[in-house]
Design a protein around this motif. Structure first.
Motif, PDB file in Angstrom:
ATOM      1  N   UNK A   2       0.808  -1.214   0.000  1.00 39.99           N
ATOM      2  CA  UNK A   2       0.000   0.000   0.000  1.00 39.99           C
ATOM      3  C   UNK A   2       0.844   1.268   0.000  1.00 39.99           C
ATOM      4  N   UNK A   3       2.127   1.171   0.336  1.00 39.58           N
ATOM      5  CA  UNK A   3       2.999   2.337   0.402  1.00 39.58           C
ATOM      6  C   UNK A   3       4.247   2.083  -0.437  1.00 39.58           C
ATOM      7  N   UNK A   4       4.486   2.972  -1.410  1.00 38.09           N
ATOM      8  CA  UNK A   4       5.678   2.896  -2.253  1.00 38.09           C
ATOM      9  C   UNK A   4       6.561   4.080  -1.889  1.00 38.09           C
ATOM     10  N   UNK A   5       7.741   3.793  -1.369  1.00 41.11           N
ATOM     11  CA  UNK A   5       8.653   4.857  -0.956  1.00 41.11           C
ATOM     12  C   UNK A   5       9.364   5.462  -2.166  1.00 41.11           C
ATOM     13  N   UNK A   6       9.602   6.755  -2.085  1.00 42.68           N
ATOM     14  CA  UNK A   6      10.306   7.459  -3.153  1.00 42.68           C
ATOM     15  C   UNK A   6      11.797   7.148  -3.096  1.00 42.68           C
ATOM     16  N   UNK A   7      12.444   7.276  -4.243  1.00 41.02           N
ATOM     17  CA  UNK A   7      13.907   7.218  -4.329  1.00 41.02           C
ATOM     18  C   UNK A   7      14.409   8.655  -4.309  1.00 41.02           C
ATOM     19  N   UNK A 203      -5.034   6.260   6.918  1.00 39.52           N
ATOM     20  CA  UNK A 203      -5.575   4.948   7.281  1.00 39.52           C
ATOM     21  C   UNK A 203      -6.317   4.382   6.081  1.00 39.52           C
ATOM     22  N   UNK A 204      -6.080   3.125   5.745  1.00 38.71           N
ATOM     23  CA  UNK A 204      -6.794   2.408   4.687  1.00 38.71           C
ATOM     24  C   UNK A 204      -7.431   1.196   5.357  1.00 38.71           C
ATOM     25  N   UNK A 205      -8.771   1.139   5.342  1.00 42.94           N
ATOM     26  CA  UNK A 205      -9.440   0.093   6.107  1.00 42.94           C
ATOM     27  C   UNK A 205     -10.780  -0.249   5.478  1.00 42.94           C
ATOM     28  N   UNK A 206     -11.277  -1.422   5.784  1.00 39.60           N
ATOM     29  CA  UNK A 206     -12.633  -1.803   5.421  1.00 39.60           C
ATOM     30  C   UNK A 206     -13.261  -2.542   6.593  1.00 39.60           C
ATOM     31  N   UNK A 207     -14.425  -3.110   6.381  1.00 42.54           N
ATOM     32  CA  UNK A 207     -15.136  -3.793   7.462  1.00 42.54           C
ATOM     33  C   UNK A 207     -14.886  -5.307   7.429  1.00 42.54           C
ATOM     34  N   UNK A 212      -4.798  -0.660   7.796  1.00 47.67           N
ATOM     35  CA  UNK A 212      -3.402  -0.239   7.766  1.00 47.67           C
ATOM     36  C   UNK A 212      -3.330   1.260   8.019  1.00 47.67           C
ATOM     37  N   UNK A 213      -2.372   1.669   8.853  1.00 41.85           N
ATOM     38  CA  UNK A 213      -2.084   3.081   9.058  1.00 41.85           C
ATOM     39  C   UNK A 213      -0.698   3.352   8.484  1.00 41.85           C
ATOM     40  N   UNK A 214      -0.639   4.253   7.507  1.00 35.58           N
ATOM     41  CA  UNK A 214       0.576   4.524   6.756  1.00 35.58           C
ATOM     42  C   UNK A 214       1.076   5.922   7.081  1.00 35.58           C
ATOM     43  N   UNK A 215       2.394   6.117   6.956  1.00 33.69           N
ATOM     44  CA  UNK A 215       3.001   7.425   7.218  1.00 33.69           C
ATOM     45  C   UNK A 215       3.815   7.841   6.001  1.00 33.69           C
ATOM     46  N   UNK A 216       3.156   8.275   4.907  1.00 34.91           N
ATOM     47  CA  UNK A 216       3.894   8.676   3.713  1.00 34.91           C
ATOM     48  C   UNK A 216       4.690   9.949   3.951  1.00 34.91           C
ATOM     49  N   UNK A 217       5.904   9.984   3.381  1.00 29.96           N
ATOM     50  CA  UNK A 217       6.731  11.175   3.404  1.00 29.96           C
ATOM     51  C   UNK A 217       6.731  11.852   2.051  1.00 29.96           C
ATOM     52  N   UNK A 218       7.615  12.836   1.884  1.00 29.36           N
ATOM     53  CA  UNK A 218       7.664  13.622   0.659  1.00 29.36           C
ATOM     54  C   UNK A 218       7.971  12.730  -0.543  1.00 29.36           C
ATOM     55  N   UNK A 219       7.115  12.812  -1.555  1.00 30.54           N
ATOM     56  CA  UNK A 219       7.195  12.082  -2.822  1.00 30.54           C
ATOM     57  C   UNK A 219       6.899  10.585  -2.695  1.00 30.54           C
ATOM     58  N   UNK A 220       6.372  10.152  -1.567  1.00 24.90           N
ATOM     59  CA  UNK A 220       5.915   8.766  -1.447  1.00 24.90           C
ATOM     60  C   UNK A 220       4.542   8.618  -2.101  1.00 24.90           C
ATOM     61  N   UNK A 221       4.184   7.360  -2.365  1.00 22.07           N
ATOM     62  CA  UNK A 221       2.935   7.032  -3.056  1.00 22.07           C
ATOM     63  C   UNK A 221       2.148   6.033  -2.222  1.00 22.07           C
ATOM     64  N   UNK A 222       0.876   6.334  -1.971  1.00 19.99           N
ATOM     65  CA  UNK A 222      -0.020   5.413  -1.287  1.00 19.99           C
ATOM     66  C   UNK A 222      -0.999   4.838  -2.304  1.00 19.99           C
ATOM     67  N   UNK A 227     -11.471   0.002   0.239  1.00 18.86           N
ATOM     68  CA  UNK A 227     -11.656   0.482   1.590  1.00 18.86           C
ATOM     69  C   UNK A 227     -11.711   1.993   1.726  1.00 18.86           C
ATOM     70  N   UNK A 228     -11.961   2.427   2.955  1.00 22.25           N
ATOM     71  CA  UNK A 228     -11.988   3.837   3.322  1.00 22.25           C
ATOM     72  C   UNK A 228     -10.543   4.318   3.484  1.00 22.25           C
ATOM     73  N   UNK A 229     -10.311   5.645   3.311  1.00 20.59           N
ATOM     74  CA  UNK A 229      -8.911   6.080   3.231  1.00 20.59           C
ATOM     75  C   UNK A 229      -8.719   7.535   3.668  1.00 20.59           C
ATOM     76  N   UNK A 230      -9.087   7.892   4.906  1.00 19.27           N
ATOM     77  CA  UNK A 230      -8.912   9.273   5.373  1.00 19.27           C
ATOM     78  C   UNK A 230      -7.441   9.622   5.578  1.00 19.27           C
TER      79      UNK A 230
END
Length: 281
Positions: A2-7, A203-207, A212-222, A227-230
């Motif tokens: 769900x999270x792709x880190x930038x190079x 947060x990306x979640x369903x019922x 999953x709770x993700x912490x994207x940084x600069x230029x990262x991709x979620x 699911x829901x994704x606030x």
């Protein structure tokens, strides 16, 4: 995944971040970002896919098929209070991006049979501005390629969320086709921050067990396959993200998480005030 880190070292024709449908395990969205140097030339294969090149920062010339569009873009930063510019190209046409200045260019694509008729440039005047939410949910949106712009699959918007605010809120989903109520749309979030050492929480979640709770940084991709994704922009850092959506139908229909009914609009519509004039400097 769900999270792709930038190079952070990528430059020129090496993508800063990239995902293919095969890597994501879905059907539609391909996405990549490049940090081009003056004179760099990026070639994009449009075989069987419609493509949109978004000049997030800097200035580029773009050749799409037999069409040539000059001086695309012009922002110094994605946080400038004006929209980006972009070039849309239907399948079967080659696309070449030539950087006039240092530039950051996103390339979004999705499989398409015909796409819209012919390549075209999407200028600032073509991009509506939306003020959505209020208080701690206030954010600002540019509709780069929405349902009112011709295309076959792609939907593109960019969002700036003030520091400490919530976005993609109330939580909503678009992972199944429910006639008149919801459409299946894959989605990506490409993040930038001001200052750039910031991060968001998403947060990306369903019922059914996904949570999953993700912490994207600069230029990262979620990636949001379902699911829901606030999103929460942490205090002290403005958050920018570019959304790409694509699915079986080209329509953004969603359902809100019923647990948030007490803070949702009574009509279920989370859209805000949309204006034609995008400049809010």
């Amino acid at each position: 995944m769900l999270l792709v880190r930038a190079n952070p070292q990528a430059a020129g024709l090496e993508p800063v971040v990239q995902v293919t449908p095969e890597q994501a395990g879905w059907t539609y969205i391909g996405f990549e970002v490049y940090r081009l140097r003056p004179g760099d030339t990026l070639d994009v294969d449009g075989s069987g896919r419609e493509v949109c090149a978004i000049v997030l920062e800097g200035v580029c010339d773009v050749r799409a098929g037999d069409e040539r569009f000059t001086e695309i873009g012009g922002r110094d930063s994605v946080f400038d209070p004006v929209p980006p510019e972009a070039v849309y190209c239907p399948p079967g046409h080659s696309l070449r991006v030539e950087a006039r200045t240092r530039a950051e260019v996103a390339v979004a694509s999705a499989p398409a049979d015909r796409g819209a008729s012919g390549p075209r440039c999407i200028r600032r005047a073509d991009i509506p501005y939306e003020h959505r939410g209020a208080g701690q949910t206030e954010r600002f949106i540019h509709h780069i390629l929405d349902e009112h712009h011709p295309a076959e699959k792609l939907l593109l918007v960019e969002v700036v969320t003030p520091a400490g605010n919530w976005s993609s809120f109330p939580p909503h989903k678009h992972d199944e086709d429910v006639p008149g109520r919801e459409t299946y749309l894959e989605e990506t979030y490409y993040y930038r921050f001001d200052p750039p050492h910031g991060q968001a929480l998403q947060r990306v979640y369903d019922k059914q067990g996904l949570d999953e709770v993700l912490a994207p940084g600069d230029r990262d991709l979620v990636l949001v396959p379902r699911g829901y994704h606030p999103v929460a922009a942490i205090p002290g850092f403005r958050a920018y993200y570019l959304n790409v959506m694509a699915g079986h139908q080209r329509a953004w229909k969603y359902q809100l998480d019923p647990d948030y009914a007490h803070v949702a609009p009574k009509d279920g519509n989370i859209m805000g005030r949309v204006e034609r004039a995008p400049d809010r400097a």
